[in-house]
Scaffold this motif. Structure first.
Motif, PDB file in Angstrom:
ATOM      1  N   CYS A  45       0.868   2.515  -5.669  1.00  0.00           N
ATOM      2  CA  CYS A  45      -0.569   2.659  -5.462  1.00  0.00           C
ATOM      3  C   CYS A  45      -0.840   3.940  -4.690  1.00  0.00           C
ATOM      4  N   ASN A  86      -3.339   4.551  -2.773  1.00  0.00           N
ATOM      5  CA  ASN A  86      -3.958   4.258  -1.473  1.00  0.00           C
ATOM      6  C   ASN A  86      -3.029   3.526  -0.523  1.00  0.00           C
ATOM      7  N   TYR A 111      -6.802  -1.581  -6.394  1.00  0.00           N
ATOM      8  CA  TYR A 111      -6.700  -0.438  -7.303  1.00  0.00           C
ATOM      9  C   TYR A 111      -6.084  -0.871  -8.626  1.00  0.00           C
ATOM     10  N   ASN A 120      -4.709   0.869   1.738  1.00  0.00           N
ATOM     11  CA  ASN A 120      -6.075   1.343   1.589  1.00  0.00           C
ATOM     12  C   ASN A 120      -6.355   2.549   2.503  1.00  0.00           C
TER      13      ASN A 120
END
Ligand code: ADP
Ligand code: ZN
Length: 721
Positions: free
Chosen positions: A439, A441, A462, A675
């Motif tokens: 990911c 993030n 995501y 995140n």
């Protein structure tokens, strides 16, 4: 009149009671524990009334209105909230909010409407009907007091209106709850002597020490709970039964509702907000006196509690670890038990090490059910060494397991196949460069969802389409590793084409009611094999299941967590316990690459105490619970440099102030970035540290207004993430 109101202010770290004036016309309706609407700066906020005073020195604003006239936080819950604030170092408002269903929290997002139902009652007995439909309507009242609108208007709605306008019928609005439970043909069982002994001990014993009920799978704990609850109700008291969310199967609720009917209220995640709201108010009004529910049901607003039971007490779902207040339902159960002078029962076939250690020390009182009811044997467990077998087979199912499945299906018995998904995900990796796709993030591998071809981050949400080529080396060499239930289902169709397979996992049970349908269908023999993840491991009771197959016992062993052995042992024991529960004897086959690991080998002889002793030695050697307490301090923020320097400051200040504590870390967490927020952790290990809470409170306070650093404290954490 002046009231002290606690409001939730999301943008600020204010956790304070503010004073407001009460307009004269509302004074009579003000009670401690109700919700009111108040002005706050430019906002209108909801809050709880915590204090009532005569006057105040300063000039105050007036409250706007009263949100609901019923008390939402009674005296006990108000006190409990303060206890939670003190023990978990949470804010007071979050301690109160966690007790309430969404619809009753201060500053609720959506207003849930009450539903009403119209009934009629006969007002005048001497009225003479002027038409045949009027006559029919009035005849209905010969043997009943209240009749629903539907029933009467089906005769003639015009006549109903006439009768109402003439004052013959009185209209009554009754609140219509969304949930209904019907008692049905339930066979109450005669208890075995050992079950009876447990019931007698609890009913006649003292409530001072909690009971630890250690009973093997199929020893009839549920039946024991029901008998105890029945006794409690006879004394006009109430009961809470906590079960992990995953065990709150329709089966369980049906079992209780068929015996206790509308006296029960069930609180769990499958309910809508409206349903939860209704259940909560039925409880608060004393209309339901048995609450069955997952973790937060421990806050059910019951009065006069006579028993609190926590089934599967070892389950980590009882700890709220992901948000504040980070409480354990066991602590709340014991607190409420003491408040009501009611006994508390912690039940399990595989008690947590903490609880068993307390029972050994006499802090808890140990009760045992060593055998299955009616002397049924525990199933025979065989361990399949995958180091040998994996080479021979091209599928995830070994020849031994396949042969046994055929055998069982031929006899028209049933199979449960368990895929251990704990700490496991289906991810995509490149066969050429060996990179996985992560990911952007968060620092975590994306999970592959085969059904729609998407890669998804289970932390931040995501999502992206699976690329054609590897983003790193641009080769067309991506493949999905790991195995999901869909893959096993495919294999089963090839190997056992005539077997009817029911796949049960988060995907197939997400639709409302589908879980229930599946359980009924399997029970009715519409399927031969029930294939699933954790959802099939616990609580299910199917008499014709004589084989349980565990496809991959190891995945939960590989999690870097000091509880991984304990979790693996208890999971395997639970799933093994689904086999041979009725008259036919059962078998369990466990496929593993670690056949000699004690978490697996002790399952073979159902030897919980053997496992317990071995694991206690490991914990003692490494200084883990139950020998030491742990506290996890999480420090997070967006700016990684600043965060690291503040984390080091915190570490130094803890070093200075905590003299009896071992301080581990700081380290970056296993998933460092979530995140776009970086996370560090410090672990505190201690036996006794009197000023720990005070020291940690100071740390929290120091960062209260600093939005670049967030501090989360978790006492007795079940996860370090
Ligand atoms: P546990 O919760 O300990 O795993 P259950 O309460 O589900 O066990 O009981 C296992 C099975 O035995 C259930 O089908 C239950 O109805 C049955 N059972 C329990 N107690 C008795 C009893 N006293 N006599 C006959 N059957 C019983
Ligand atoms: Zn993410």
């Amino acid at each position: 009149m002046v009231v002290g109101v606690l409001v939730e202010i999301s943008s600020q770290n204010l956790d304070k009671v503010f004073d407001y004036l009460v307009p004269k016309e509302l004074e009579n309706s003000i009670k401690i524990g109700i919700r009111v609407l108040v002005p706050f700066g430019k906002q209108k906020l909801e809050g709880f009334v915590l204090e009532i005073k005569d006057s105040s020195e300063v000039e105050l604003k007036e409250i706007y209105s009263i949100v609901d006239y019923d008390v939402v936080l009674d005296e006990e819950l108000l006190l409990l909230g303060k206890q939670i604030q003190k023990e978990t170092l949470s804010t007071l408002i979050s301690a109160y909010q966690v007790m309430l269903p969404k619809a009753l929290k201060a500053k609720a997002g959506s207003v849930v409407k009450k539903k009403f139902h119209t009934f009629y009652r006969l007002q005048k007995n001497d009225y003479v009907a002027t038409s045949s439909s009027q006559k029919k309507i009035l005849e209905k009242f010969l043997d009943r007091e209240e009749i629903s609108r539907e029933e009467l208007t089906s005769i003639s709605s015009a006549s109903v209106s006439t009768l109402v306008s003439k004052g013959v019928l009185q209209v009554i609005q009754k609140e219509d709850y969304r949930m209904k439970y019907e008692a049905s043909q339930d066979v109450k069982k005669v208890l075995t002597p050992s079950q009876q002994k447990v019931v007698d001990t609890v009913i006649h014993g003292s409530s001072l020490r909690p009971y630890l009920l250690f009973g093997v799978t199929g020893s009839g704990k549920t039946e024991v709970y029901m008998h105890i609850i029945e006794e409690v109700l006879k004394n006009h008291k109430t009961a809470i039964l906590l079960v992990p969310e995953i065990s709150l199967t329709p089966q369980m609720i049906e079992q209780f509702s068929s015996r206790f009917g509308n006296q029960i209220a069930a609180l769990h995640s499958a309910l809508s907000e409206g349903e939860k709201y209704d259940e909560w108010r039925r409880i608060a009004r004393g209309e339901a006196n048995i609450v069955i529910g997952a973790r937060s049901a421990i806050f059910a607003p019951l009065k006069n509690i006579g028993i609190i039971i926590m089934d599967e007490e070892h389950s980590d779902s009882y700890k709220q670890g992901d948000k504040s207040p980070r409480y354990h339902a066991r602590d709340i159960a014991i607190w409420r038990g003491r408040y009501h002078q009611a006994p508390v029962i912690l039940g399990s076939a595989t008690p947590s090490l903490e609880s068993m250690a307390r029972a050994q020390k006499g802090v808890y009182q140990l009760l045992m059910l060593k055998d299955r009811v009616n002397g049924k044997q525990l199933p025979v467990v065989e361990i399949i060494d995958m180091n040998q077998e994996a080479r021979k087979s091209t599928t995830h199912l070994t020849p031994v397991l396949i042969k046994e499945m055929k055998n069982v299906i031929q006899k028209e018995e049933q199979v449960i196949l368990f895929l251990n998904r704990r700490g496991f995900s289906t991810f995509v990796t490149c066969k050429n460069c060996a990179e996985t796709i992560k990911c952007p993030n968060c620092d975590i591998t994306l999970t592959y969802h085969k059904s729609n071809g998407m890669l998804r981050c289970h932390y931040c949400g995501y999502a992206t389409v699976l690329p054609k080529v590897c983003p790193h080396c641009k080769e067309d060499a991506l493949s999905d590793l790991g195995v999901g239930t869909e893959k096993i289902e495919e294999e089963l169709h090839k190997i056992l084409p005539s077997a009817r397979v029911l796949r049960m996992d988060v995907d197939t049970t997400s639709r409302k009611g589908s879980h229930k349908k599946m359980i009924h269908a399997f029970r009715n023999h519409e399927y031969d094999i029930l294939l699933g993840t954790q959802i099939v491991a616990k609580g299910l009771d199917f008499p014709d299941v004589t084989l349980v197959g565990v496809i991959n016992a190891d995945t939960s062993l590989n999690i870097p967590d000091f509880r991984s052995s304990e979790n693996t042992y208890s999971l395997l024991c639970q799933v093994a316990g689904r086999s041979g529960r009725s008259t036919k004897s059962g078998k369990v086959l466990i496929q593993t690459f670690n056949p000699n690991h004690y978490a697996i080998s002790f399952v073979k002889n159902h030897d919980y105490l053997g496992f317990y002793q071995e694991e206690m030695q490991v914990r003692r050697k490494l200084g883990y619970p139950p020998f030491y307490y742990l506290c996890f301090v999480k420090i997070s923020g967006k700016d990684s440099k600043y965060l690291l320097s503040e984390t080091s400051k915190i570490k130094r200040s803890l070093d200075r102030n905590l003299t009896h504590t071992t301080i581990l870390g700081p380290t970056s967490l296993a998933i460092f970035k979530v995140n776009n927020i970086y996370r560090y952790g410090i672990i505190l290990k201690y036996k006794k540290e009197d000023n720990l809470k005070e020291v940690l409170s100071k740390v929290i306070h120091h960062y209260k207004t600093n939005h670049r650093v967030r501090i989360d404290i978790d006492f007795n954490p079940s996860h370090f993430s």
